[in-house]
Write a protein that holds these residues in place. Sequence first.
Motif, mmCIF file in Angstrom:
data_model
loop_
_atom_site.group_PDB
_atom_site.id
_atom_site.type_symbol
_atom_site.label_atom_id
_atom_site.label_comp_id
_atom_site.label_asym_id
_atom_site.label_seq_id
_atom_site.Cartn_x
_atom_site.Cartn_y
_atom_site.Cartn_z
ATOM 1 N N ARG A 128 8.846 2.006 -1.313
ATOM 2 C CA ARG A 128 8.365 0.893 -2.723
ATOM 3 C C ARG A 128 8.367 1.076 -3.779
ATOM 4 O O ARG A 128 8.551 2.766 -4.352
ATOM 5 C CB ARG A 128 6.507 0.405 -2.356
ATOM 6 N N TRP A 158 8.171 0.358 -7.965
ATOM 7 C CA TRP A 158 7.663 0.330 -9.188
ATOM 8 C C TRP A 158 7.825 0.231 -11.224
ATOM 9 O O TRP A 158 8.362 1.293 -10.685
ATOM 10 C CB TRP A 158 6.115 0.344 -9.595
ATOM 11 N N GLY A 182 -0.473 -2.663 -12.512
ATOM 12 C CA GLY A 182 1.120 -2.869 -12.270
ATOM 13 C C GLY A 182 1.168 -2.861 -10.994
ATOM 14 O O GLY A 182 0.764 -3.849 -10.272
ATOM 15 N N ALA A 183 2.532 -3.013 -9.802
ATOM 16 C CA ALA A 183 3.317 -3.407 -8.830
ATOM 17 C C ALA A 183 3.903 -2.169 -8.157
ATOM 18 O O ALA A 183 5.125 -2.736 -8.718
ATOM 19 C CB ALA A 183 3.186 -4.660 -8.774
ATOM 20 N N SER A 184 3.952 -2.484 -6.596
ATOM 21 C CA SER A 184 4.388 -1.978 -6.093
ATOM 22 C C SER A 184 4.910 -2.741 -4.795
ATOM 23 O O SER A 184 4.753 -3.531 -4.632
ATOM 24 C CB SER A 184 4.825 -0.439 -4.886
ATOM 25 N N ARG A 185 6.912 -2.942 -4.638
ATOM 26 C CA ARG A 185 7.568 -3.815 -3.991
ATOM 27 C C ARG A 185 8.199 -3.248 -2.960
ATOM 28 O O ARG A 185 8.929 -2.572 -2.912
ATOM 29 C CB ARG A 185 8.428 -4.446 -5.187
ATOM 30 N N PHE A 197 3.348 -4.569 -0.317
ATOM 31 C CA PHE A 197 3.523 -4.889 -1.809
ATOM 32 C C PHE A 197 2.346 -3.797 -2.315
ATOM 33 O O PHE A 197 1.095 -4.954 -1.654
ATOM 34 C CB PHE A 197 4.157 -5.506 -2.560
ATOM 35 N N GLU A 198 1.753 -3.758 -3.236
ATOM 36 C CA GLU A 198 0.859 -3.410 -4.060
ATOM 37 C C GLU A 198 0.394 -4.146 -5.646
ATOM 38 O O GLU A 198 1.631 -3.860 -6.280
ATOM 39 C CB GLU A 198 0.622 -2.349 -4.151
ATOM 40 N N ARG A 199 -0.459 -4.323 -5.256
ATOM 41 C CA ARG A 199 -0.388 -5.357 -6.712
ATOM 42 C C ARG A 199 -1.882 -4.538 -7.720
ATOM 43 O O ARG A 199 -3.278 -4.271 -7.023
ATOM 44 C CB ARG A 199 -1.269 -6.531 -7.245
ATOM 45 N N LEU A 226 6.987 -8.720 -4.731
ATOM 46 C CA LEU A 226 5.719 -8.957 -4.066
ATOM 47 C C LEU A 226 5.229 -9.497 -2.981
ATOM 48 O O LEU A 226 4.236 -10.854 -3.417
ATOM 49 C CB LEU A 226 5.210 -9.236 -5.563
ATOM 50 N N ASN A 234 -2.194 6.150 -8.678
ATOM 51 C CA ASN A 234 -0.817 5.242 -8.906
ATOM 52 C C ASN A 234 -0.774 5.293 -7.473
ATOM 53 O O ASN A 234 -1.382 5.220 -6.718
ATOM 54 C CB ASN A 234 -0.024 7.325 -9.429
ATOM 55 N N PHE A 235 1.050 4.552 -7.653
ATOM 56 C CA PHE A 235 1.371 3.976 -6.224
ATOM 57 C C PHE A 235 2.356 5.108 -5.404
ATOM 58 O O PHE A 235 2.682 6.115 -6.005
ATOM 59 C CB PHE A 235 2.387 2.716 -7.025
#
Lengths: 422, 422
Positions: A71, A73, A85-88, A105-107, A176, B55-56
């Motif tokens: 992932r 981000w 934020g977000a990891s993809r 994904f994580e938001r 996402l 964090n991610f």
Amino acid sequence: MSGQNTSGAPPAAGGGLLDRRALFEGALGAGLLSASGAAAETLGDPVWTQKPGANFTPYGQPSRFESKVKRVWAPPANPATPGIGASRTPHQFLDGAITPNSLHFERAHGGIPDIDPEQHRLVIHGLVKRPLVFTMEALSRYPMKSRIAFIECGGNGGSLSQPVAQNVDAQAIRGLVSCAEWTGVPLSILLDEAGVDPAAKFVFAEGADSAGMSRSIPLAKAMDDALVCLYQNGERIRPGNGYPVRLLAPGFEGNMNVKWLRRLKLVASPVMTKDETSKYTVLLDSGKTWQFIWPIEVNSFITRPSPGIGMPGPGLFEISGLAWSGAGQIKTVEVSADGGKSWAPAALQDPVLPKALTRFRIPWKWDGGPALLQSRSTDAAGNLQPSRAAMIAERGLRGQFHVNCILTWAIGANGEASNVYV
Amino acid sequence: MSGQNTSGAPPAAGGGLLDRRALFEGALGAGLLSASGAAAETLGDPVWTQKPGANFTPYGQPSRFESKVKRVWAPPANPATPGIGASRTPHQFLDGAITPNSLHFERAHGGIPDIDPEQHRLVIHGLVKRPLVFTMEALSRYPMKSRIAFIECGGNGGSLSQPVAQNVDAQAIRGLVSCAEWTGVPLSILLDEAGVDPAAKFVFAEGADSAGMSRSIPLAKAMDDALVCLYQNGERIRPGNGYPVRLLAPGFEGNMNVKWLRRLKLVASPVMTKDETSKYTVLLDSGKTWQFIWPIEVNSFITRPSPGIGMPGPGLFEISGLAWSGAGQIKTVEVSADGGKSWAPAALQDPVLPKALTRFRIPWKWDGGPALLQSRSTDAAGNLQPSRAAMIAERGLRGQFHVNCILTWAIGANGEASNVYV
């Protein structure tokens, strides 16, 4: 819609031929074993055949040769608060429909909390006869259901609303959205136990993260197919996806699937939280705003080829991608190699499940010339994925949420794919 | 079969009532929020709501509170050669049908090799017109299919052939079956490209591990639904499950799904390797042996309650478990609380897929008394899972492979579950 061709002879698309029924026999990358060369000579004696391998592991990890599959981000605006934020998901490296938990994904709006399940509680209160409090142990005794479902952040694809195409990959544009088998207690069972007051029309769902991320879920959805989930692809939910408990509102935009769930308050009208007023709304050119746009629209994109995963050379290649809709099942996916002038139907991988990622595939005989690859999906409700131009004509360029327009990969003469606007 | 009761009124089973339609309303573990106690007071301000979270991560991991959820294995006979044996899935801690990749069982005969995919080759040779060699890059260009399928080691449940019940859990007894979404190239496409000689009747499949684990696969199976797999639950296959490429022979015993696949040789008759002669055969009391018992028989077991996951107390509880058959779909699962005297039908989780783990669930109103919990499954071909006594009457106690008999958990007055023979 121009150039529609979804049956009969395959279209002679720009850049080559698309045909679901093309035969791959003898046309791909296998090499011939030389007449003199025995299999043993070809295979040799690599070191891993020569000595005993490694021991088992309690909790396995990928091969060290797959370290690129990860992932990504963007750094947070404030370095003191990471995890905002977000990891993809790196869809360009994956296949099938299930996203492995480590790559879902994580938001997060306030970082990923480290919740002790022994201390965590879920409360149901507000317009109910019997306000209830659940330990995680108590929740785990309730009847459960499992379903494979996608979750997509409402902001996925937002970059397509920018006026100039960025030189980025599928992960950056469409990372996402992910798909897992979710298992949990039907929310309707818990609400029935609490006894919902007839005045209640919404369920205010709040997370235990430091942002107190919260949304107002329509009661009809809560009673229909929402799950209070404990498990993701068999194991307990990961911290980045709501451990120890999250809401699943199948097909609804990501942040309504509230993570780290600690409170469900039955209310008469939407609470108008920061997460459903200042964010997750679409400001139109007219000055009006779309709010409470709950279901995710019909969508699709091609994962292979895509930027970073180019064509190995002219000849037959299987185009592969993902389609989904918050309205239910995917009915058809069509693929174009000429930027949308002509279309050919892709094969959908069985079982095609409602509100789940659906893998599509179609052979493409690339002639080595420039091509513009696109996919467009139609769901069982009849919704057709729009072109980017059609989406912008409706909304303008301000809307960075619910961007479900067609994505275009240009294939250059060198076989490389790049993100373009057509 | 005695005491069959699969419709109409639920049976008054020993230990309590089994009924798929039982209502859980107001009967489980939720606590009432006190009239004076506001939700905010109950929820308090745990530390994770007070400060930004973490964090991610590029490749996520479970919560630190889930460290008990792990594979286990017996130490190898020779400490100099670890990784010989099998690691087992902790089904008692899981739910749903998908097994996460990190917890999928592993069986290895020569340890887990660390294969460089750039160097690895797959050869198809023997009775073919065109012997072929594939790089992993070439293989990844071929058309693919995805399917959710179980893989079960032929030795799973072998301990049930021992004369005295051991004090062990579901993981120890039934941990050598797992289920994933597998994606790969239909073997039939590769064999068509090689051009199979009519004299060929078997495909000899060999792994690149130090044991050279190998099996003879009937050609009909190879041409039917076998896949040469690159992906497991979306990502590339894990090292313990065959990275970079394994065979999937859906429904066939585990070691026919050859891992670290490097060679497919078309042959006229079985090669009689060590892995299909000295092992993975069943020696009967008569002195005769069952060999080439390819498909996995109909099976099921209860995962919750089970040893280590006891009953929280008298009252309603959802019994949950897994069923599967190498012959196709599961048709019914029945559950007994009185050691097989009476049975009630469980609900099967949709979609019920062929040759995949199927989750079943049924509410049980436990009266607090001793009970003997069992499940038995029937597949779409009509095969019924046998009792342990019936299996032993047919085979004797020597057979440690393909042990598909009913498993019994005794529930004591303290709610704890234990493995017993009835």
